[in-house]
Design a protein around this motif. Structure first.
Motif, short mmCIF file in Angstrom:
data_model
loop_
_atom_site.label_atom_id
_atom_site.label_comp_id
_atom_site.label_asym_id
_atom_site.label_seq_id
_atom_site.Cartn_x
_atom_site.Cartn_y
_atom_site.Cartn_z
N SER A 1 0.83 -1.20 0.00
CA SER A 1 0.00 0.00 0.00
C SER A 1 0.87 1.25 0.00
N ASP A 2 0.68 2.10 -1.01
CA ASP A 2 1.35 3.40 -1.06
C ASP A 2 0.76 4.21 -2.21
N LEU A 3 -0.54 4.22 -2.33
CA LEU A 3 -1.18 4.92 -3.43
C LEU A 3 -1.90 6.15 -2.90
N ASN A 4 -1.70 7.29 -3.55
CA ASN A 4 -2.40 8.50 -3.16
C ASN A 4 -2.88 9.22 -4.40
N GLU A 5 -3.58 10.32 -4.20
CA GLU A 5 -4.22 10.99 -5.32
C GLU A 5 -3.22 11.63 -6.29
N ASN A 6 -1.99 11.79 -5.87
CA ASN A 6 -0.97 12.36 -6.75
C ASN A 6 -0.15 11.31 -7.48
N SER A 7 -0.42 10.05 -7.20
CA SER A 7 0.37 8.98 -7.81
C SER A 7 -0.01 8.78 -9.27
N ARG A 8 0.96 8.32 -10.03
CA ARG A 8 0.71 7.89 -11.39
C ARG A 8 0.92 6.38 -11.45
N ARG A 9 0.27 5.74 -12.42
CA ARG A 9 0.54 4.32 -12.61
C ARG A 9 1.04 4.08 -14.03
N THR A 10 2.01 3.21 -14.15
CA THR A 10 2.60 2.87 -15.44
C THR A 10 1.66 1.92 -16.17
N TRP A 11 1.41 2.18 -17.43
CA TRP A 11 0.54 1.28 -18.19
C TRP A 11 1.10 -0.13 -18.19
N PHE A 12 0.21 -1.10 -18.16
CA PHE A 12 0.65 -2.49 -17.97
C PHE A 12 1.59 -2.95 -19.07
N ARG B 1 5.61 7.54 -6.07
CA ARG B 1 5.33 6.59 -5.00
C ARG B 1 6.63 6.23 -4.30
N SER B 2 6.52 5.71 -3.10
CA SER B 2 7.71 5.40 -2.31
C SER B 2 8.10 3.94 -2.48
N LEU B 3 9.18 3.55 -1.82
CA LEU B 3 9.63 2.16 -1.87
C LEU B 3 8.64 1.21 -1.21
N ALA B 4 7.75 1.74 -0.38
CA ALA B 4 6.72 0.90 0.22
C ALA B 4 5.82 0.29 -0.85
N SER B 5 5.70 0.95 -2.00
CA SER B 5 4.84 0.46 -3.07
C SER B 5 5.42 -0.75 -3.80
N VAL B 6 6.69 -1.06 -3.53
CA VAL B 6 7.30 -2.26 -4.11
C VAL B 6 7.68 -3.25 -3.03
N GLY B 7 7.02 -3.16 -1.89
CA GLY B 7 7.20 -4.15 -0.83
C GLY B 7 8.33 -3.87 0.13
N PHE C 1 23.75 -4.43 -10.45
CA PHE C 1 22.39 -4.58 -9.94
C PHE C 1 22.01 -3.38 -9.07
N GLY C 2 22.99 -2.80 -8.38
CA GLY C 2 22.72 -1.58 -7.63
C GLY C 2 22.30 -0.44 -8.54
N ALA C 3 22.92 -0.36 -9.72
CA ALA C 3 22.54 0.67 -10.68
C ALA C 3 21.12 0.45 -11.19
N SER C 4 20.74 -0.80 -11.41
CA SER C 4 19.37 -1.11 -11.85
C SER C 4 18.36 -0.67 -10.80
N PHE C 5 18.69 -0.90 -9.54
CA PHE C 5 17.80 -0.44 -8.47
C PHE C 5 17.69 1.08 -8.47
N GLY C 6 18.80 1.76 -8.72
CA GLY C 6 18.78 3.22 -8.76
C GLY C 6 17.86 3.75 -9.84
N ILE C 7 17.86 3.10 -11.00
CA ILE C 7 16.98 3.54 -12.09
C ILE C 7 15.51 3.34 -11.70
N LEU C 8 15.21 2.20 -11.10
CA LEU C 8 13.84 1.96 -10.64
C LEU C 8 13.42 3.00 -9.61
N TRP C 9 14.31 3.30 -8.67
CA TRP C 9 13.99 4.29 -7.63
C TRP C 9 13.67 5.64 -8.25
N LEU C 10 14.43 6.05 -9.25
CA LEU C 10 14.15 7.31 -9.93
C LEU C 10 12.77 7.29 -10.60
N TRP C 11 12.42 6.17 -11.21
CA TRP C 11 11.12 6.05 -11.85
C TRP C 11 9.99 6.15 -10.81
#
Length: 326
Positions: A29-40, A104-110, A87-97
């Motif tokens: 859970s980490d969804l709010n009214e300002n969040s965007r969602r990536t198309w599937f 959304r925060s890291l809570a949204s990915v568990g 793999f640390g760099a891959s995580f960094g790219i995801l975090w930026l996205w």
């Protein structure tokens, strides 16, 4: 940039109540009214981009400086740089996205703050060690492996074993955050649990097919690998859903990868390192079929490991059914 955002963005303030309800049907859970969602459909494009992009960012400069070569990338200690930095760099790219596009925060990915790390990480690591050991011992007992030589604990590579453990925690955690954290949760928000589980598992399997083929291509070995990889991903998906956290899946995956090399002296996903293992040094028994031993890919490609993972999937799903999901 406005066009790209409009194309990918499916979560605006003027969404209908039913759409917002669908989005909040998830185990993170980490969804709010300002969040965007990536198309599937973009998930299946962006995840490989994040994954491969991080590796290219780190490996290309290292290659040009001769720090990493094709010959030494899967040898110790260069493997530590590959596992941690890329793999640390891959995580960094995801975090930026997450931060700048999805908002959304890291809570949204568990990766929720709190007691989830302390509660689930040790448990997941122990289960990973147990399942990997059961797989290897079972193959050994039916004649797939034999002792390479007597164990001398004075020669055990204690330092490399420790550093590899830390490196595999980074590598495995990033894979789990990408697949079982981000992709699983985003597909589940849209289409429900089974679409999330099967969608992330299929992409996980496809991205691990590389190297299973060539002149020695064996359809049976390929089928076992495909089956095993899907079962692997389905199991950790169930684990993440049940715990509503990705920490247990991260730990399980790390222990699984680490133990084959450092406990038994066997390859992990085709990576074989010259490291004296902690407990026993095994090798493929002469005449053992690849479908039994796993061949050059290691125990993961054994039919027995596939059976262990299927049993684990059934037990995990049974536990999942007994625990209602929000």
């Amino acid at each position: 940039m406005t066009f790209v955002r409009g194309l990918l963005d499916g979560s605006r303030k003027d969404e209908s109540d039913s759409e917002r309800k669908t989005m909040t049907t998830t185990f993170y859970s980490d969804l709010n009214e300002n969040s965007r969602r990536t198309w599937f459909w973009a998930l299946f494009i962006l995840l490989p981009v994040f994954f491969i992009g991080g590796q290219l960012m780190v490996l290309l400069p290292a290659k040009f400086s001769n720090l990493v070569t094709r010959e030494n990338v899967e040898t110790y200690p260069t493997i530590l740089y590959f596992l941690v930095a890329s793999f640390g760099a891959s995580f960094g790219i995801l975090w930026l996205w997450l931060r700048y596009f999805e908002r959304r925060s890291l809570a949204s990915v568990g990766l929720a703050p709190g007691g989830s790390l302390k509660r689930y990480f040790p448990k997941g690591f122990a289960i990973g060690l147990l399942m990997a050991s059961v797989s290897v011992v079972a193959v050994w007992l039916v004649g797939g492996y034999t002792l390479e030589g007597p164990q001398d604990f004075a020669l055990v590579s204690y330092g490399p074993i420790l550093f590899l453990g830390l490196a595999f925690i980074v590598q495995s955690s990033v894979e789990e955050i990408l697949f079982r954290g981000w992709m699983l949760s985003r597909l589940t928000e849209r289409f429900g649990m089974w679409t999330g589980v099967l969608g992330n598992s299929t992409l996980f399997m496809l991205m691990h097919i590389e190297g299973i083929g060539g002149e020695d291509f064996d359809p049976l070995v390929f089928a076992i690998f495909t089956f095993m990889t899907m079962a692997f991903s389905i199991f950790v998906s169930f684990l993440a859903i049940r715990q509503k956290s990705v920490w247990g899946a991260c730990a399980w995956h790390a222990a699984w990868n680490w133990s084959f090399i450092t406990w038994f002296g066997l390859p992990t996903t085709g990576i074989a390192l010259d490291v004296k293992p902690l407990w026993v040094d095994l090798m493929i028994k002469t005449g053992a079929r690849d479908w039994l031993s796993g061949g050059a890919e290691g125990p993961e490609n054994s039919a027995i490991t596939g059976a262990v993972l299927i049993i684990a999937c059934l037990l995990a799903y049974r536990g999942l059914k007994k625990k209602p999901q929000a």
